[in-house]
Enzyme design. Sequence first.
Site, PDB file in Angstrom:
ATOM      1  N   ARG A 188     -21.666   7.876 -13.884  1.00 18.92           N
ATOM      2  CA  ARG A 188     -22.059   6.462 -13.796  1.00 18.92           C
ATOM      3  C   ARG A 188     -22.945   6.271 -12.580  1.00 18.92           C
ATOM      4  NH1 ARG A 188     -17.354   2.152 -13.089  1.00 18.92           N
ATOM      5  NH2 ARG A 188     -17.387   2.973 -10.969  1.00 18.92           N
ATOM      6  N   ASN A 200     -11.107  -3.234 -16.950  1.00 19.61           N
ATOM      7  CA  ASN A 200     -10.738  -3.999 -15.754  1.00 19.61           C
ATOM      8  C   ASN A 200     -11.636  -5.224 -15.590  1.00 19.61           C
ATOM      9  OD1 ASN A 200      -9.135  -1.789 -15.480  1.00 19.61           O
ATOM     10  ND2 ASN A 200      -9.997  -1.073 -13.571  1.00 19.61           N
ATOM     11  N   ASP A 201     -12.952  -4.998 -15.567  1.00 16.76           N
ATOM     12  CA  ASP A 201     -13.879  -6.117 -15.416  1.00 16.76           C
ATOM     13  C   ASP A 201     -13.923  -6.971 -16.670  1.00 16.76           C
ATOM     14  OD1 ASP A 201     -14.759  -6.161 -12.814  1.00 16.76           O
ATOM     15  OD2 ASP A 201     -16.449  -4.826 -13.146  1.00 16.76           O
ATOM     16  N   HIS A 205       0.826  -1.201   0.000  1.00 16.44           N
ATOM     17  CA  HIS A 205       0.000   0.000   0.000  1.00 16.44           C
ATOM     18  C   HIS A 205       0.864   1.258   0.000  1.00 16.44           C
ATOM     19  CE1 HIS A 205      -3.854  -2.096   1.645  1.00 16.44           C
ATOM     20  NE2 HIS A 205      -3.725  -2.175   0.345  1.00 16.44           N
ATOM     21  N   CYS A 214     -12.670   3.402 -20.396  1.00 15.75           N
ATOM     22  CA  CYS A 214     -12.448   4.051 -19.095  1.00 15.75           C
ATOM     23  C   CYS A 214     -11.757   3.141 -18.081  1.00 15.75           C
ATOM     24  CB  CYS A 214     -13.766   4.564 -18.511  1.00 15.75           C
ATOM     25  SG  CYS A 214     -14.961   3.282 -18.120  1.00 15.75           S
ATOM     26  N   ARG A 229      -8.811 -10.477 -10.472  1.00 17.63           N
ATOM     27  CA  ARG A 229      -7.566  -9.703 -10.465  1.00 17.63           C
ATOM     28  C   ARG A 229      -7.065  -9.405  -9.065  1.00 17.63           C
ATOM     29  NH1 ARG A 229     -11.589  -5.876 -11.800  1.00 17.63           N
ATOM     30  NH2 ARG A 229     -11.565  -3.954 -10.565  1.00 17.63           N
ATOM     31  N   ARG A 274     -17.317   8.326 -10.715  1.00 20.82           N
ATOM     32  CA  ARG A 274     -17.688   7.155  -9.918  1.00 20.82           C
ATOM     33  C   ARG A 274     -18.550   7.612  -8.741  1.00 20.82           C
ATOM     34  NH1 ARG A 274     -11.925   6.513 -10.510  1.00 20.82           N
ATOM     35  NH2 ARG A 274     -11.359   4.810 -11.918  1.00 20.82           N
ATOM     36  N   GLU A 312     -18.644  -4.303 -19.940  1.00 19.82           N
ATOM     37  CA  GLU A 312     -17.730  -4.910 -18.961  1.00 19.82           C
ATOM     38  C   GLU A 312     -17.800  -6.431 -18.934  1.00 19.82           C
ATOM     39  OE1 GLU A 312     -17.619  -2.389 -15.109  1.00 19.82           O
ATOM     40  OE2 GLU A 312     -19.680  -2.232 -15.844  1.00 19.82           O
TER      41      GLU A 312
END
Length: 580
Positions: free
Chosen positions: A333, A455-456, A189, A503, A466, A297, A432
Amino acid sequence: MIQGIGASAGIAIGRAFVLPNWEWELPEQKIDVADFAREFERVYEGIRTSKSEIEQIKDELREVVGSDETQIFDAHLAILDDPVFMNEIQGIIQRQYKAAEVAVKEAIDHFVTMFDLLDDEYMKERALDIKDVGNRLLKHLLGAPEITLPSDTQPFILIAKELSPSQLAHINPQHVLGIVTLAGSTTSHSAIMARALGVPLVVGIEMKLEEPIQTGQNLIIDGGDGAVYIEPDKGIIDSYTELHRLQAEAKKRLHDIAGFRPITPDGKTLELAANISSFKELEVALSSGAHGVGLFRTEFLYMDRNRFPKEEEQYEVYRSVAEKLGGEPLVIRTLDVGGDKQLDYFELPEEDNPFLGYRAIRISLDRQDLFKTQLRAILRASHHGQVKLMYPLISSVDEVRAANAILNEAKRELEQEGIPFDRGLKIGIMIEVPAAVMIADLLAQEVDFFSIGTNDLVQFTLAVDRMNEEISHLYEPYHPALLRMLSMTVEAAKRHGIKVGVCGELAGDLRALPIWLSLDVDELSMSSHSILQVKERLLRTSQKDSREVVLKLQECRTSTEILELLQSFMERVGSKTANG
């Protein structure tokens, strides 16, 4: 020279400051049964104070690095709310008659040791999160002061055994030139945050050191290749000083092109927009030359609170962003929770496969009261700018029609109330899931635009979680199957005359730029920190050359072959960039 692991790129030249270990040795301190309630209350109060501090850190950092990176602290809050952690502390107090601070210290040591013994780098990194949270709680129980960094001296290179996200959150990049940690990895992190802050970081040098680094020693660190020089000679200093100067010039060149239009040498315009999660992130996006917001988002408006946001609250945020953009597009979104995004006050069911479960548009269609509240707020905001609406995780035409039916109800209500909104509001969907790709031609007849969430789409296409370290190496964004999915989606959009953007993470990956140019996508939306790098490369990359290289990609059978071709092509383009 000491060879560590480069975890955040950049060069730092300066004197070392060694951070003392944030550890306490606690004497055994027995208590009576009558003291249990008091010790429990001390723990509860320490947890409340710790959570308040973490929330404050999140708020302060969100303005600098964005909401994605500050999710790190959600994990810290989750530890403080974890009943297993709390039960362990209470058990030590009750069974062993120990004071609160001793019980907390033993609970930390127990869990850290347990995670450290696992042969899994990801779990070892989570041990540092537990230590970070536990030490914060201990600090309050002991009334100990924070370990502070020098702020009245020349900038320095920070040296630490480990560096927790909490400690990193207090770092002023103007004072800290770079960081070296003895332990750690590129996936920690702290490494994620250092990259977001733009601070050079080298990790994992402990086993390479013959003797400890001392405060005041001269250092050079290279966060790109992991090199650390202790008391370097003049030749090394001169060489890295020149390299540092060249990097600074390159960074300035990026800022100089912020106002340039994103057009290739042969005339293809590819709009570059920003992904944001709050109004606070908008300033960074605009200063990076973003053409509007390609992904707002909204789920972050629902987090870090104890109830759902009301219509008026949402409207004020959406309106503020729309007005700040001054007519540039704003794609909002609708709520996308579930999977890896949970709300403390919204009891989502326990699921074996949450990514495939009750989430995103499925929740909205099930909880139409919540959905309509959000739609009304977005519609009202559309009166103040170029607002567009986007539904996440669509897999069927039925879902689009059901969502639009609720949208039309919201429109009728606003009309009856005399509240203005944009009657021509554009409606789009996220692509997605493979099902959406396979029926992209049908979906394109229902909406005004597509936005590909890579990503998805990658994880669903390859059946790879992932977030699972055991199989993360199978998460291959350049898999031949994904390239075919992208091509099918864009072709369907173009055939039916609708816009298409991207995106997900791939939007900001320089290696993917030839793919987007070849497919003729209309927009890329990405982290604000990636926009200038992509723009610089875009200004040098022709659409014609991109199409030629992508034709060759179609002959590739593996991700490795595809990546080699793309990297080779982009290195040639990058060389032209460097040579002006």
